[in-house]
Design a protein around this motif. Structure first.
Motif, PDB file in Angstrom:
ATOM      1  N   LEU A  78       1.883  24.930  18.337  1.00 36.70           N
ATOM      2  CA  LEU A  78       1.273  24.225  17.335  1.00 36.70           C
ATOM      3  C   LEU A  78       0.278  23.165  17.914  1.00 36.70           C
ATOM      4  O   LEU A  78      -0.827  23.223  17.017  1.00 36.70           O
ATOM      5  N   VAL A  79       0.467  22.446  18.725  1.00 38.57           N
ATOM      6  CA  VAL A  79      -0.536  21.532  19.172  1.00 38.57           C
ATOM      7  C   VAL A  79      -1.655  22.168  19.602  1.00 38.57           C
ATOM      8  O   VAL A  79      -2.882  21.828  19.424  1.00 38.57           O
ATOM      9  N   THR A  80      -1.625  23.430  20.471  1.00 38.02           N
ATOM     10  CA  THR A  80      -2.763  23.977  20.805  1.00 38.02           C
ATOM     11  C   THR A  80      -3.643  24.434  19.651  1.00 38.02           C
ATOM     12  O   THR A  80      -4.911  24.608  19.659  1.00 38.02           O
ATOM     13  N   ALA A  81      -2.935  25.197  18.731  1.00 30.66           N
ATOM     14  CA  ALA A  81      -3.621  25.605  17.609  1.00 30.66           C
ATOM     15  C   ALA A  81      -4.419  24.487  16.911  1.00 30.66           C
ATOM     16  O   ALA A  81      -5.485  24.740  16.303  1.00 30.66           O
ATOM     17  N   VAL A  82      -3.905  23.424  16.699  1.00 33.35           N
ATOM     18  CA  VAL A  82      -4.309  22.405  16.013  1.00 33.35           C
ATOM     19  C   VAL A  82      -5.746  21.986  16.742  1.00 33.35           C
ATOM     20  O   VAL A  82      -6.848  21.675  15.874  1.00 33.35           O
ATOM     21  N   VAL A  83      -5.790  21.649  17.920  1.00 36.78           N
ATOM     22  CA  VAL A  83      -6.859  21.439  18.857  1.00 36.78           C
ATOM     23  C   VAL A  83      -7.924  22.329  18.727  1.00 36.78           C
ATOM     24  O   VAL A  83      -9.158  22.120  18.529  1.00 36.78           O
ATOM     25  N   ALA A  84      -7.419  23.700  19.039  1.00 36.93           N
ATOM     26  CA  ALA A  84      -8.527  24.716  19.022  1.00 36.93           C
ATOM     27  C   ALA A  84      -9.097  25.084  17.676  1.00 36.93           C
ATOM     28  O   ALA A  84     -10.311  25.158  17.728  1.00 36.93           O
ATOM     29  N   GLY A  85      -8.191  24.953  16.649  1.00 47.19           N
ATOM     30  CA  GLY A  85      -8.627  25.209  15.220  1.00 47.19           C
ATOM     31  C   GLY A  85      -9.647  23.848  14.968  1.00 47.19           C
ATOM     32  O   GLY A  85     -10.660  23.892  14.160  1.00 47.19           O
ATOM     33  N   ALA A  86      -9.511  22.672  15.171  1.00 51.47           N
ATOM     34  CA  ALA A  86     -10.362  21.748  15.000  1.00 51.47           C
ATOM     35  C   ALA A  86     -11.651  21.872  15.743  1.00 51.47           C
ATOM     36  O   ALA A  86     -12.831  21.580  15.081  1.00 51.47           O
ATOM     37  N   ALA A  87     -11.829  22.224  16.901  1.00 53.79           N
ATOM     38  CA  ALA A  87     -12.795  22.744  17.695  1.00 53.79           C
ATOM     39  C   ALA A  87     -13.555  23.685  17.036  1.00 53.79           C
ATOM     40  O   ALA A  87     -14.987  23.929  16.985  1.00 53.79           O
ATOM     41  N   TRP A  88     -12.885  24.831  16.387  1.00 55.18           N
ATOM     42  CA  TRP A  88     -13.539  25.965  15.500  1.00 55.18           C
ATOM     43  C   TRP A  88     -14.260  25.348  14.412  1.00 55.18           C
ATOM     44  O   TRP A  88     -15.466  25.907  14.023  1.00 55.18           O
TER      45      TRP A  88
END
Length: 273
Positions: A78-88
């Motif tokens: 979930l943490v990774t998805a949040v950070v990667a999603g924010a970058a997207w």
């Protein structure tokens, strides 16, 4: 036991805000509707490796006690998805504003930077502890490259339409699951590592029960199943990629992450411990 060992949810006061932020990221991406191509999926490969690195740091107890549970399984995803999603999201806004030529370039560069920084932190911890050993991690990556090449050539010759349709996304799926299979086999057969996922442990135990175990170990069966499963999934997705390429490639990116993430985790953990 169905869930992997070490599976633990964070307390509600950490989990709820994390889910709220993730929901917000997903909602923004839904509204922006950025394109998903082969380049997009490849750009997210470093982010998959970044998530694995976060979990490795958890395994070596690098985080403060009050937040370390966020980097255990499954909350680290979930943490990774949040950070990667924010970058997207940032990449999409920069592209819309004419500040970036492509969305995937920003996503890939930022993901590589995040992965490099946190992998170096893990490496430095291993260096300070005197536990760095690159031999088997390097062997795992080299063998993965060879097996992936053989598997992709075989798929291209036998099912040309599948390889052509899934493209680089399909190649990443095969590579990620091969890396997971090879690194798990090396860890189990040579380094004495235990397997946390019950289904994977059953496959390894099945390989151990075969007469070939005394000669080539137990992990070969796990590698074979992982590679075969990856190629079967690509075959099943061929028509979906043709009909709805954006949604299909997004799902295939998740399939790739299920292999590349654990594979990177194994390689980095073996390197520093």
């Amino acid at each position: 036991m169905v869930l992997p060992e070490g599976f633990v949810l964070p307390p509600w006061y950490l989990l709820v805000p994390l889910l709220v932020v993730l929901a917000g990221v997903v909602a923004l991406l839904w509204a922006l509707d950025p394109p998903v191509t082969d380049r997009t999926v490849l750009a997210f490969a470093p982010w998959m490796m970044f998530g694995a690195t976060l979990h490795v740091l958890h395994r070596i107890e690098a985080y403060p006690d009050h937040i370390e549970v966020l980097f255990a399984s499954p909350s680290v995803y979930l943490v990774t998805a949040v950070v990667a999603g924010a970058a997207w999201i940032i990449a999409s806004l920069l592209y819309a504003g004419g500040l970036q030529s492509t969305i995937s370039r920003f996503v890939g560069i930022s993901g590589t930077a995040f992965f490099a920084v946190f992998a170096m932190i893990a490496f430095n911890i291993g260096w300070e502890r005197g536990t760095i050993d690159p031999f088997w991690p390097v062997i795992a990556v080299v063998v993965t490259g060879i097996v992936t090449a053989i598997a992709w050539v075989a798929l291209s010759l036998s099912f040309t339409d599948v390889a052509a349709t899934t493209g680089l996304t399909g190649a990443l799926v095969v590579f990620g699951h091969t890396l997971d299979g090879v690194s798990t086999a090396i860890g189990y057969d040579i380094l004495g590592a235990s397997e946390e996922v019950p289904l994977s442990r059953l496959l390894l135990e099945a390989g151990e029960a075969l007469p070939t175990e005394a000669y080539i170990g137990a992990g070969w069966l796990f590698i074979l199943v992982k590679v075969a499963l990856a190629m079967v999934i690509l075959g099943l997705f061929r028509e979906y990629v043709e009909e709805r390429p954006q949604q299909a490639r997004l799902l295939l990116a998740l399939v790739a992450a299920v292999g590349l993430g654990p594979g990177t985790h194994n390689v980095l953990l073996f390197l520093i411990t």
